[in-house]
Design a protein around this motif. Structure first.
Motif, PDB file in Angstrom:
ATOM      1  N   THR A 171       0.819  -1.214   0.000  1.00 40.00           N
ATOM      2  CA  THR A 171       0.000   0.000   0.000  1.00 40.00           C
ATOM      3  C   THR A 171       0.851   1.261   0.000  1.00 40.00           C
ATOM      4  OG1 THR A 171      -1.830  -1.158   1.067  1.00 40.00           O
ATOM      5  CG2 THR A 171      -1.838   1.237   1.199  1.00 40.00           C
ATOM      6  N   PRO A 172       1.861   1.387   0.870  1.00 40.94           N
ATOM      7  CA  PRO A 172       2.698   2.595   0.808  1.00 40.94           C
ATOM      8  C   PRO A 172       3.423   2.753  -0.522  1.00 40.94           C
ATOM      9  CG  PRO A 172       3.089   1.410   2.863  1.00 40.94           C
ATOM     10  CD  PRO A 172       2.214   0.544   2.032  1.00 40.94           C
ATOM     11  N   ILE A 173       3.871   1.622  -1.079  1.00 41.88           N
ATOM     12  CA  ILE A 173       4.544   1.710  -2.378  1.00 41.88           C
ATOM     13  C   ILE A 173       3.554   2.151  -3.444  1.00 41.88           C
ATOM     14  CG2 ILE A 173       5.609   0.334  -4.197  1.00 41.88           C
ATOM     15  CD1 ILE A 173       7.050  -1.226  -2.023  1.00 41.88           C
ATOM     16  N   ALA A 174       2.331   1.653  -3.362  1.00 44.35           N
ATOM     17  CA  ALA A 174       1.299   2.089  -4.311  1.00 44.35           C
ATOM     18  C   ALA A 174       1.062   3.596  -4.169  1.00 44.35           C
ATOM     19  CB  ALA A 174      -0.003   1.324  -4.059  1.00 44.35           C
ATOM     20  N   ALA A 175       1.034   4.077  -2.927  1.00 51.86           N
ATOM     21  CA  ALA A 175       0.827   5.508  -2.692  1.00 51.86           C
ATOM     22  C   ALA A 175       2.010   6.316  -3.241  1.00 51.86           C
ATOM     23  CB  ALA A 175       0.653   5.777  -1.198  1.00 51.86           C
ATOM     24  N   LEU A 176       3.223   5.792  -3.016  1.00 50.59           N
ATOM     25  CA  LEU A 176       4.427   6.469  -3.507  1.00 50.59           C
ATOM     26  C   LEU A 176       4.394   6.572  -5.030  1.00 50.59           C
ATOM     27  CD1 LEU A 176       7.395   7.464  -3.231  1.00 50.59           C
ATOM     28  CD2 LEU A 176       8.070   5.072  -3.333  1.00 50.59           C
ATOM     29  N   ALA A 177       4.103   5.429  -5.688  1.00 49.93           N
ATOM     30  CA  ALA A 177       4.102   5.422  -7.155  1.00 49.93           C
ATOM     31  C   ALA A 177       3.009   6.353  -7.691  1.00 49.93           C
ATOM     32  CB  ALA A 177       3.900   3.993  -7.672  1.00 49.93           C
ATOM     33  N   ALA A 178       1.845   6.330  -7.050  1.00 47.82           N
ATOM     34  CA  ALA A 178       0.728   7.176  -7.499  1.00 47.82           C
ATOM     35  C   ALA A 178       1.072   8.656  -7.360  1.00 47.82           C
ATOM     36  CB  ALA A 178      -0.536   6.839  -6.692  1.00 47.82           C
ATOM     37  N   ARG A 179       1.618   9.012  -6.211  1.00 47.09           N
ATOM     38  CA  ARG A 179       1.972  10.428  -5.981  1.00 47.09           C
ATOM     39  C   ARG A 179       3.063  10.857  -6.950  1.00 47.09           C
ATOM     40  NH1 ARG A 179      -0.668  14.461  -4.878  1.00 47.09           N
ATOM     41  NH2 ARG A 179      -1.792  13.163  -3.384  1.00 47.09           N
ATOM     42  N   ALA A 180       4.044   9.977  -7.210  1.00 44.67           N
ATOM     43  CA  ALA A 180       5.120  10.325  -8.140  1.00 44.67           C
ATOM     44  C   ALA A 180       4.563  10.568  -9.546  1.00 44.67           C
ATOM     45  CB  ALA A 180       6.168   9.210  -8.167  1.00 44.67           C
ATOM     46  N   ASP A 181       3.598   9.739  -9.936  1.00 42.70           N
ATOM     47  CA  ASP A 181       2.975   9.932 -11.258  1.00 42.70           C
ATOM     48  C   ASP A 181       2.254  11.275 -11.329  1.00 42.70           C
ATOM     49  OD1 ASP A 181       2.046   6.528 -12.178  1.00 42.70           O
ATOM     50  OD2 ASP A 181       3.718   7.795 -12.789  1.00 42.70           O
ATOM     51  N   LEU A 182       1.563  11.631 -10.266  1.00 46.25           N
ATOM     52  CA  LEU A 182       0.830  12.905 -10.255  1.00 46.25           C
ATOM     53  C   LEU A 182       1.794  14.087 -10.292  1.00 46.25           C
ATOM     54  CD1 LEU A 182      -1.971  12.071  -7.667  1.00 46.25           C
ATOM     55  CD2 LEU A 182      -2.295  12.592 -10.086  1.00 46.25           C
ATOM     56  N   ILE A 183       2.885  13.956  -9.558  1.00 41.99           N
ATOM     57  CA  ILE A 183       3.889  15.034  -9.568  1.00 41.99           C
ATOM     58  C   ILE A 183       4.449  15.194 -10.971  1.00 41.99           C
ATOM     59  CG2 ILE A 183       6.206  15.650  -8.778  1.00 41.99           C
ATOM     60  CD1 ILE A 183       5.469  14.396  -6.071  1.00 41.99           C
ATOM     61  N   ALA A 184       4.759  14.064 -11.596  1.00 46.73           N
ATOM     62  CA  ALA A 184       5.327  14.119 -12.950  1.00 46.73           C
ATOM     63  C   ALA A 184       4.338  14.763 -13.923  1.00 46.73           C
ATOM     64  CB  ALA A 184       5.692  12.710 -13.409  1.00 46.73           C
ATOM     65  N   ARG A 185       3.069  14.431 -13.731  1.00 44.45           N
ATOM     66  CA  ARG A 185       2.045  14.931 -14.648  1.00 44.45           C
ATOM     67  C   ARG A 185       1.840  16.441 -14.481  1.00 44.45           C
ATOM     68  NH1 ARG A 185      -3.693  12.405 -13.698  1.00 44.45           N
ATOM     69  NH2 ARG A 185      -2.412  10.521 -13.695  1.00 44.45           N
ATOM     70  N   ASN A 186       1.917  16.910 -13.247  1.00 44.22           N
ATOM     71  CA  ASN A 186       1.571  18.307 -12.970  1.00 44.22           C
ATOM     72  C   ASN A 186       2.790  19.194 -12.737  1.00 44.22           C
ATOM     73  OD1 ASN A 186      -1.206  17.610 -12.976  1.00 44.22           O
ATOM     74  ND2 ASN A 186      -1.018  16.859 -10.879  1.00 44.22           N
ATOM     75  N   ALA A 187       3.996  18.646 -12.932  1.00 41.17           N
ATOM     76  CA  ALA A 187       5.204  19.412 -12.603  1.00 41.17           C
ATOM     77  C   ALA A 187       5.380  20.572 -13.576  1.00 41.17           C
ATOM     78  CB  ALA A 187       6.412  18.494 -12.653  1.00 41.17           C
ATOM     79  N   PRO A 188       5.860  21.692 -13.061  1.00 41.98           N
ATOM     80  CA  PRO A 188       6.199  22.801 -13.966  1.00 41.98           C
ATOM     81  C   PRO A 188       7.341  22.376 -14.889  1.00 41.98           C
ATOM     82  CG  PRO A 188       6.818  23.330 -11.698  1.00 41.98           C
ATOM     83  CD  PRO A 188       6.109  22.024 -11.663  1.00 41.98           C
ATOM     84  N   PRO A 189       7.485  23.046 -16.018  1.00 39.46           N
ATOM     85  CA  PRO A 189       8.479  22.620 -17.020  1.00 39.46           C
ATOM     86  C   PRO A 189       9.889  22.444 -16.451  1.00 39.46           C
ATOM     87  CG  PRO A 189       7.077  24.340 -17.916  1.00 39.46           C
ATOM     88  CD  PRO A 189       6.694  24.192 -16.481  1.00 39.46           C
ATOM     89  N   ASP A 190      10.260  23.322 -15.491  1.00 36.42           N
ATOM     90  CA  ASP A 190      11.608  23.227 -14.916  1.00 36.42           C
ATOM     91  C   ASP A 190      11.856  21.899 -14.222  1.00 36.42           C
ATOM     92  OD1 ASP A 190      11.813  26.750 -13.883  1.00 36.42           O
ATOM     93  OD2 ASP A 190      11.990  25.727 -15.826  1.00 36.42           O
ATOM     94  N   PHE A 191      10.793  21.357 -13.672  1.00 35.90           N
ATOM     95  CA  PHE A 191      10.956  20.140 -12.877  1.00 35.90           C
ATOM     96  C   PHE A 191      10.408  18.897 -13.572  1.00 35.90           C
ATOM     97  CE2 PHE A 191      12.548  22.353  -9.351  1.00 35.90           C
ATOM     98  CZ  PHE A 191      11.795  23.492  -9.129  1.00 35.90           C
ATOM     99  N   ALA A 192       9.925  19.083 -14.805  1.00 41.53           N
ATOM    100  CA  ALA A 192       9.222  17.973 -15.463  1.00 41.53           C
ATOM    101  C   ALA A 192      10.124  16.755 -15.629  1.00 41.53           C
ATOM    102  CB  ALA A 192       8.683  18.415 -16.821  1.00 41.53           C
ATOM    103  N   GLU A 193      11.376  17.054 -16.049  1.00 40.40           N
ATOM    104  CA  GLU A 193      12.276  15.932 -16.313  1.00 40.40           C
ATOM    105  C   GLU A 193      12.572  15.165 -15.019  1.00 40.40           C
ATOM    106  OE1 GLU A 193      15.611  17.065 -18.661  1.00 40.40           O
ATOM    107  OE2 GLU A 193      16.666  15.191 -18.219  1.00 40.40           O
ATOM    108  N   ASP A 194      12.887  15.924 -13.962  1.00 42.36           N
ATOM    109  CA  ASP A 194      13.184  15.270 -12.673  1.00 42.36           C
ATOM    110  C   ASP A 194      11.973  14.511 -12.160  1.00 42.36           C
ATOM    111  OD1 ASP A 194      15.311  17.974 -11.473  1.00 42.36           O
ATOM    112  OD2 ASP A 194      15.747  16.195 -12.688  1.00 42.36           O
ATOM    113  N   ALA A 195      10.823  15.127 -12.311  1.00 38.35           N
ATOM    114  CA  ALA A 195       9.601  14.485 -11.812  1.00 38.35           C
ATOM    115  C   ALA A 195       9.316  13.204 -12.582  1.00 38.35           C
ATOM    116  CB  ALA A 195       8.421  15.437 -11.938  1.00 38.35           C
ATOM    117  N   THR A 196       9.563  13.247 -13.877  1.00 39.89           N
ATOM    118  CA  THR A 196       9.338  12.034 -14.689  1.00 39.89           C
ATOM    119  C   THR A 196      10.303  10.934 -14.275  1.00 39.89           C
ATOM    120  OG1 THR A 196       8.632  13.423 -16.529  1.00 39.89           O
ATOM    121  CG2 THR A 196       9.246  11.152 -17.047  1.00 39.89           C
ATOM    122  N   GLU A 197      11.534  11.339 -14.015  1.00 37.52           N
ATOM    123  CA  GLU A 197      12.529  10.367 -13.556  1.00 37.52           C
ATOM    124  C   GLU A 197      12.101   9.773 -12.223  1.00 37.52           C
ATOM    125  OE1 GLU A 197      15.144   9.098 -14.875  1.00 37.52           O
ATOM    126  OE2 GLU A 197      15.984   8.120 -13.117  1.00 37.52           O
TER     127      GLU A 197
END
Lengths: 224, 414
Positions: free
Chosen positions: B231-257
């Protein structure tokens, strides 16, 4: 869709809410069995889908599943489970759950399961069209032939919609490419041929045929 | 071992018998020679003697041997065979000795006796006798000894075998009782055993009890870890995906990584927990519809296939159910499918065929990737597949696809 999320882990629950909101769904969220049961009993008719975690702090999610199954309301249930033993999950499918997802999962997979449940449970709407022996619900994006839903992928549905929307059921290759792919997407030269080929296979038991028109593109017609 | 023992006994008996019989023959020959020597007299300056033909007859009567003799002085042969082989004693002054020489093409035993005569003369008497009978007697004795030894060996061996068998019976009972058990049955053995090995049985039961507790601890840990981690890993992966999706351009690459690493963590943890579950829990096999089992697993990959525009083709032949571990089969198939989808290019196809026949299920997965030598994710995924194959007395093989790509065949016995 109206979705009830039942998940005790706050971080996961928030992430689910945020993602599904961005996808245009309306949600309620519960963190315990008691809270979820209360939501259900108050607004059962409103929910199209319940995303249900099995392990809740005050009981098993299967208890809510039993309540939903025994009710007259047609609500889809997608079970989320962290359990290693999936035999329990298969039993839940027998008890009325539509599908299950094992944690951890990816959002595209969640979306695909939600769409699949929605399609399976969708009734034909008033706006259903008839086309070359097929029934087409434009709102739901579902095709039927002789009462049976066609199992089409998104791109295959998009192709069929393009033919339906074209006055002569004829589309150029370029128009189909623009319909299926964004301008910035890198796509193989034969992508349309591959998708048309797959669509032809899936329509093989229906009257709808797709013909290649040299120099133009493709044309759909009925062989009845 | 037996052959060596018999050879030693035979040879030893031969040696002892030969020495003994040889001595008897020498004594007999000496006696005859002594009789001749005692009969030597001097008359008118001439030596005279009597030949004891009765003694010769006795020697001949004892065994069918040929005899030979020679009586000689220092100058000439006085009586007997002139060409008898004569070997004088090596030790000066020694008056008698026995020796064996070939005479008339057969070995003969000779006894030499020298009788000094007053003055400068002496008389030499040589009596010889063949040894055909002696050799036969020696070999007969040696054979009898070896035969006796063999019989004794067989008797002792039989006795030992019987005794050992009796002694090992309690251990065999324990072995049979253990062989009948399921792999995860660690209950106490109640086999009746003699008090001499009761401590062994008690220790065995103690070890099994300890092992059962350890296994149960491992199972509980895995079940708890599975629940607590996923469950925590699922939450981590989900939050990371949302961050990547909504990240400003400066952080998009890092967020995707970040999202990519979260997904990889998610995937590996799932495989790790699956592997641990399969290793530490006895597979719960039950009757399954193989077609439905495979289709359930394929549905899990619909979205990945759709994302990558890959078509999955599935064909099943054969009817009926098989007793399988549904969790294991789904996870093994998932590992293979995940791999096939990863290596197959966009717009490609993955072909899955399954066949249910004679209590066996064969699942083949053909991809359009570069071939099995370049398959990624072989670590945990392949380990899971092999574990499931082993749990079903089956096998997994990899071959080149008929027109490129790789084909994996998973055989499961129900």
């Amino acid at each position: 869709m109206n979705i009830l999320i039942v998940e005790d882990n706050a971080a996961l629950r928030d992430a689910l809410q945020e993602h599904l909101s961005q996808a245009g769904h309306i949600m309620e969220a519960a963190s315990t069995l008691a809270e979820a049961t209360s939501f259900w009993q108050l607004k059962a008719d409103d929910f199209d889908l319940v995303i249900l975690d099995l392990n809740l702090p005050d009981g098993l999610g299967s208890e809510l599943l039993r309540i939903i199954d025994q009710s007259d309301v047609r609500t889809g249930v997608l079970v989320l489970t962290a359990r290693a033993d999936l035999t329990d999950v298969v039993d839940l499918l027998d008890q009325g759950a539509d599908d299950y997802l094992t944690k951890p999962f990816q959002f595209p997979e969640l979306d695909a399961r939600i769409r699949a449940i929605h399609r399976r449970r969708s009734q034909r709407s008033a706006g259903t069209q008839y086309w070359f022996g097929l029934e087409f619900d434009e709102l739901a994006g579902i095709f039927w032939h002789q009462g049976k839903q066609l199992d089409l992928r998104q791109k295959e549905r998009q192709l069929l919609e393009a033919f339906i929307q074209s006055p002569s059921a004829q589309c150029t290759r370029e128009s189909l490419m623009n319909r299926l792919y964004r301008l910035d997407e890198v796509v193989s030269e034969n992508a349309i041929e591959v998708h048309v080929g797959r669509l032809r296979r899936k329509l093989s038991d229906t009257p709808v045929k797709i013909q290649s028109v040299r120099g133009v593109g493709y044309r759909a017609y009925s062989d009845e | 071992m037996l052959a060596i023992t018999l050879a030693v006994v035979f040879s030893g008996t031969q040696l002892i018998a030969r020495n003994s019989l040889q001595k008897a023959q020498d004594n007999a020959l000496q006696a005859v020679a002594q009789v001749i020597a005692d009969s030597v007299t001097r008359e008118n300056g001439q030596l005279t003697f009597d030949l004891p033909f009765e003694a010769f007859e006795v020697l001949a009567y004892q065994s069918q041997e040929a005899l030979a003799y020679q009586v000689s002085n220092t100058e000439r042969v006085l009586a007997g065979a002139e060409d008898l082989p004569l070997i004088l004693p090596r030790v000066p002054g020694q008056l008698t000795h026995a020796y064996t020489q070939v005479f008339n093409s057969e070995p003969m035993r000779f006894f030499y006796l020298n009788k000094p005569i007053r003055g400068t003369q002496s008389i030499a008497i040589v009596i010889g006798q063949t040894q055909t009978g002696l050799v036969s007697e020696v070999n007969g004795l040696a054979l009898q000894a070896a035969a006796f030894c063999l019989v004794a060996f067989l008797l002792v061996s039989g006795l030992l075998y019987g005794v050992l068998n009796l002694a090992l019976q309690p251990l065999r009972s324990i072995e049979k009782a253990l062989a009948k058990r399921a792999d995860d049955d660690f209950s106490k053995l109640n086999t009746q055993v003699p008090k001499e090995i009761s401590t062994l049985l008690a220790e065995l039961n103690r070890v099994m009890e300890t092992h059962e507790k350890l296994l149960e601890q491992s199972r509980r840990f895995i079940a708890e870890a599975t629940h607590q981690l996923r469950t925590p890993i699922a939450a981590l992966a989900a939050r990371a995906d949302l961050i990547a999706r909504n990240a400003p351009p400066d952080f998009a690459e890092d967020a995707t990584e970040l999202a990519g690493q979260a997904r990889e963590t998610s995937r590996l943890s799932h495989q790790l927990l699956t592997q641990a579950t399969l290793s530490y829990q006895t597979p719960e096999k039950r009757p399954c519809d193989p077609r439905e089992l495979i289709q359930q697993t394929l549905r899990r990959f619909d979205f990945i296939a759709e994302q990558r525009d890959i078509e999955i083709h599935f064909q099943h032949t054969g009817e009926g159910t098989l007793v399988l571990d549904p969790l294991g089969v789904r996870e093994a198939l998932a590992c293979l499918l995940e791999n096939a989808l990863q290596v197959t290019p966009t717009l490609g196809d993955v072909w899955i065929s399954s066949r249910c026949e004679a209590s066996c299920l064969t699942i083949k997965i053909l991809d359009e990737g570069p071939g099995f030598s370049d398959m990624p994710n072989q670590g945990l995924g392949l380990s899971i597949v092999k574990q499931v194959a082993d749990n079903h007395d089956g096998a997994v093989t990899f071959n080149h696809g008929p027109q490129g790509g790789a084909e994996c065949a998973l055989l499961l016995r129900g």
